[in-house]
Design a protein around this motif. Sequence first.
Motif, PDB file in Angstrom:
ATOM      1  N   PHE A 247      33.769  16.728  33.537  1.00  0.00           N
ATOM      2  CA  PHE A 247      33.601  16.802  32.087  1.00  0.00           C
ATOM      3  C   PHE A 247      33.372  18.239  31.638  1.00  0.00           C
ATOM      4  N   ASP A 248      32.482  18.944  32.309  1.00  0.00           N
ATOM      5  CA  ASP A 248      32.146  20.311  31.899  1.00  0.00           C
ATOM      6  C   ASP A 248      33.341  21.247  32.019  1.00  0.00           C
ATOM      7  N   ARG A 249      34.127  21.086  33.080  1.00  0.00           N
ATOM      8  CA  ARG A 249      35.307  21.942  33.229  1.00  0.00           C
ATOM      9  C   ARG A 249      36.270  21.741  32.069  1.00  0.00           C
ATOM     10  N   ALA A 250      36.502  20.489  31.705  1.00  0.00           N
ATOM     11  CA  ALA A 250      37.408  20.200  30.591  1.00  0.00           C
ATOM     12  C   ALA A 250      36.822  20.667  29.266  1.00  0.00           C
ATOM     13  N   LEU A 251      35.518  20.478  29.089  1.00  0.00           N
ATOM     14  CA  LEU A 251      34.870  20.864  27.836  1.00  0.00           C
ATOM     15  C   LEU A 251      34.917  22.371  27.638  1.00  0.00           C
ATOM     16  N   LEU A 252      34.581  23.122  28.677  1.00  0.00           N
ATOM     17  CA  LEU A 252      34.536  24.578  28.559  1.00  0.00           C
ATOM     18  C   LEU A 252      35.928  25.161  28.376  1.00  0.00           C
ATOM     19  N   ALA A 253      36.938  24.468  28.898  1.00  0.00           N
ATOM     20  CA  ALA A 253      38.311  24.930  28.689  1.00  0.00           C
ATOM     21  C   ALA A 253      38.748  24.722  27.254  1.00  0.00           C
ATOM     22  N   ASP A 254      38.038  23.851  26.540  1.00  0.00           N
ATOM     23  CA  ASP A 254      38.387  23.504  25.164  1.00  0.00           C
ATOM     24  C   ASP A 254      37.618  24.337  24.152  1.00  0.00           C
ATOM     25  N   ARG A 255      36.734  25.217  24.599  1.00  0.00           N
ATOM     26  CA  ARG A 255      35.933  26.053  23.707  1.00  0.00           C
ATOM     27  C   ARG A 255      36.799  27.145  23.094  1.00  0.00           C
TER      28      ARG A 255
END
Length: 269
Positions: A247-255
């Motif tokens: 989740f965090d990898r995908a979220l941070l890529a979306d910042r």
Amino acid sequence: MLRRPVPSLLLATLQGVAMALLMLVAATTMVRADIAPDGAVTTVRLSSLDWPPFSGEGLPNRGLSTAIVERTLARTGLVLVVEFLPWQRAVATGLLALDYSGYFPEYRTAASQAKCLLSAPIGSSPLGFAERVAVPVKWRSLSDLVGRRIGTVRGYVNTDAFDRAAADGTLTVEPAVDDATNLRKLAAGRLDMVVIDANVLAHLLSTDPDLRPLRTGLRFNGRLLEDKSLHVCFQPGAAGETLRSRFDRALLADRPDSALQAARLPSKR
């Protein structure tokens, strides 16, 4: 050789064991209902609450936080299944139910860090006080609020310092079932202040038919308790660690524009 009849007690025991095994198989099947044949998880079950504008069944895209969580999981190939429950039940379900992976949104506090695997931030919550326009409250520290009647929501965490002061009796707090109840009590003069998120206050005063007439008499106090970060609370354990990492990898890529994009998502209503 003659076969001895099985004593009734032993037969009952064997029947009980068989029933237990059947229940275990059924439970295992239920928990694995969201797992593909190759063992890969395809859906993620999370609990949440009605907390507009961040989360709620009746909101566009089920709320800003829900939209961000749903899109982030989709980026990893996972589908979000969310159930909206009263807050304390949402927390218990998300943390303890075998077929759930966690709950959202949650503040980062000492208490939440002790029980959760918190995701990277999915948004922020400007936490402060609602007050009556005719009776503003000036304060610089929590000690200035001693003797004030302060409304809180039962089961919500606020800030570590505020919750400690409330727990030890330094501050006078009156828990209610939800924010709307607190605002009605505030407008009626039964409370001096109400702990609330600024966005929640604005949303309720502009959309709730019962609260809309109160909007000219209530406002957000100019001083924040804290600008709180919002997170997904994943269940502790190896599976939770793996899911949080994905989740965090995908979220941070979306910042950095997750919140803005979520707000612009086309409504599913």
